[in-house]
Design a protein around this motif. Sequence first.
Motif, short mmCIF file in Angstrom:
data_model
loop_
_atom_site.label_atom_id
_atom_site.label_comp_id
_atom_site.label_asym_id
_atom_site.label_seq_id
_atom_site.Cartn_x
_atom_site.Cartn_y
_atom_site.Cartn_z
N LEU A 450 -2.21 -3.96 8.39
CA LEU A 450 -2.31 -2.55 8.02
C LEU A 450 -2.24 -1.66 9.26
O LEU A 450 -2.73 -2.05 10.33
CB LEU A 450 -3.64 -2.28 7.30
CG LEU A 450 -3.90 -3.04 5.99
CD1 LEU A 450 -5.27 -2.65 5.43
CD2 LEU A 450 -2.81 -2.78 4.97
N ASP A 451 -1.67 -0.47 9.09
CA ASP A 451 -1.73 0.50 10.17
C ASP A 451 -3.12 1.13 10.19
O ASP A 451 -3.97 0.86 9.33
CB ASP A 451 -0.64 1.56 10.02
CG ASP A 451 -0.70 2.28 8.68
OD1 ASP A 451 -1.81 2.40 8.12
OD2 ASP A 451 0.36 2.71 8.19
N SER A 454 -4.25 3.12 6.96
CA SER A 454 -4.51 2.24 5.82
C SER A 454 -5.80 1.46 6.02
O SER A 454 -6.60 1.29 5.08
CB SER A 454 -3.34 1.28 5.62
OG SER A 454 -2.12 1.98 5.42
N ALA A 483 3.51 -3.56 -2.29
CA ALA A 483 4.58 -3.31 -1.31
C ALA A 483 5.82 -4.14 -1.62
O ALA A 483 6.95 -3.65 -1.50
CB ALA A 483 4.07 -3.62 0.10
N ASP A 488 8.95 -2.78 0.33
CA ASP A 488 8.48 -2.34 1.65
C ASP A 488 8.07 -3.55 2.50
O ASP A 488 7.59 -4.56 1.99
CB ASP A 488 7.30 -1.38 1.51
CG ASP A 488 7.69 -0.11 0.77
OD1 ASP A 488 8.72 0.49 1.12
OD2 ASP A 488 6.98 0.28 -0.18
N SER A 490 5.63 -3.70 4.81
CA SER A 490 4.20 -3.86 5.00
C SER A 490 3.46 -2.85 4.13
O SER A 490 4.02 -1.81 3.77
CB SER A 490 3.81 -3.66 6.47
OG SER A 490 4.18 -2.36 6.91
N PRO A 491 2.20 -3.12 3.77
CA PRO A 491 1.44 -2.19 2.93
C PRO A 491 1.19 -0.86 3.65
O PRO A 491 0.91 -0.82 4.85
CB PRO A 491 0.12 -2.93 2.68
CG PRO A 491 0.43 -4.37 2.95
CD PRO A 491 1.46 -4.37 4.03
N THR A 492 1.26 0.21 2.90
CA THR A 492 1.00 1.55 3.42
C THR A 492 -0.28 2.10 2.80
O THR A 492 -0.95 1.43 2.00
CB THR A 492 2.18 2.49 3.08
OG1 THR A 492 2.26 2.62 1.66
CG2 THR A 492 3.50 1.93 3.61
N VAL A 493 -0.60 3.35 3.17
CA VAL A 493 -1.80 3.99 2.62
C VAL A 493 -1.72 4.08 1.10
O VAL A 493 -2.71 3.84 0.39
CB VAL A 493 -1.97 5.41 3.24
CG1 VAL A 493 -3.10 6.16 2.54
CG2 VAL A 493 -2.26 5.30 4.72
N HIS A 495 -0.13 2.13 -0.95
CA HIS A 495 -0.32 0.81 -1.54
C HIS A 495 -1.78 0.41 -1.54
O HIS A 495 -2.29 -0.14 -2.53
CB HIS A 495 0.51 -0.23 -0.77
CG HIS A 495 1.97 0.06 -0.76
ND1 HIS A 495 2.77 -0.21 0.33
CD2 HIS A 495 2.79 0.62 -1.69
CE1 HIS A 495 4.02 0.14 0.06
NE2 HIS A 495 4.05 0.66 -1.17
#
Length: 509
Positions: A450-451, A454, A483, A488, A490-493, A495
């Motif tokens: 996660l970033d 997220s 995702a 996508d 990678s998972p984002t906020v 998701h």
Amino acid sequence: MLAKVLSCAVTGVDGFLIRVEVDLTRGLPSFSTVGLPEGAVREAKDRVRAAIRNSGYEFPPSRITVNLAPASVKKAGTGYDLPIALGILTAAGILRGDLLAETVFTGELSLDGSVRPVPGVLPMALAARDEGVRRFLVPAENAAEAAIVSGLEVYGIERLDQAVTFLAGVNDLDQIIIDPEELFAQQGAYPVDFAEVRGQQYAKRALEIAAAGGHNLLLTGVPGSGKTMMARRLPSILPDLTLEEAIETTKVFSTAGLVPSHMPLLVTRPFRAPHHTVSDAGLIGGGQIPRPGEVSLAHNGVLFLDELPEFKKHVLEVLRQPLEDGTVSIARAAVSLHFPARIMLVAAMNPCPCGFQGDQVRECTCTPFQVQRYRSRLSGPLLDRIDMHIEVPAVQVQELVNQPDGESSAVIRMRVNQARVLQRQRFSAVARVYCNAQMNTSQVKKYCHLDSASAQLLNQAITSLGLSARAYHRILKIARTIADLGGDTSPTVAHVAEAVQYRRVQYDL
């Protein structure tokens, strides 16, 4: 005179070869069976004697000893009748011993000499092929099931004398040939479709995510909201069965003797819905001679538990290990067996004993104590193992009358298949992981990065909702699946936020 005949047995869901040794010696006529035979195997002597005589052959008035090797393994079932009878006829000189070479036999004998079907033929056929056996003679009703295995000549027989004349070269039998691709084309359709479900967009979205990632699911809602209807349509949006998965699933049904006569290979995802009165042995498997339970019969498919709180608590608790490991381990004093149990658990329940808590039309009559006692039938550890908790509201009449049909199962399954393709590519180098729900902790860390935004959102959700570490990892898996559905990397906020919504139902346990 000594004769040796190959047969097969099943332990768990795997077959292995048994060597049936028949010895005829002088002495008072007798018939003894050794090699750890169970009751049905010991009774074979009476069936074999009558079948041989009623098939037109003379039963030798000798001292007969039958050994089932290896003698250290318990032998159960009636599948040894046919090889024992053929061994006696060979030892008596009616058949030549070389005619039985490279051939495996199984089948139960009736007193008139007819051959009856036996369970577990598919794992037997797989074991025979793996051991290099060329030919397999089985009851005619089991022939199509055995013929699924390529590289093995399969012949179906209906009577004992038919087997004898075939081995002696007097008459011919047609080899049974089954094309699995034709079975997939002819029988691969489901009788139900998601287009029949009106409304419930939130729940249908959750079911699509669950199907794409193999996640367990709990549906909570008032009676008549469509929980059971949607659950029964879940297999129709799961990814198409591969041939390997179909054989795995059919092996379990074959071991339990549940393969339909018209469908030798199960080409659709199994859907098992046991009644809430089921015992722990019926759900998990077991018995004096351990057999697969409902969890194993749902392997590669869906296990649906309707009215979840009505199940006995100790029965539900035995689900913990299969949900975590994907296998059922049954230990006995003499043997330890393992049955496959890679399932999607889908459960449904009412919000309270009367079922109408939160309903905008009908009033709930339950007291807070009754609601708490009803919900406390489900333990926290079990609920924690269910990935997604979905509230299913009542369907309004306008939605039933005015709303057009929704997306068909074929359209939804297309998106699910695309997501599963990404997952198979991701886990191609990882053993025994086929979808996101099966990832372990290290794999979650590797594939669900996660970033900062997220991660911050997820940490806040875990703190505010009081979720466990297991729930933390399950939210990451769900976000990874969302995702994948969107294509996508990678998972984002967004998701993570949607994944959290599927864990927000909390129970005061």
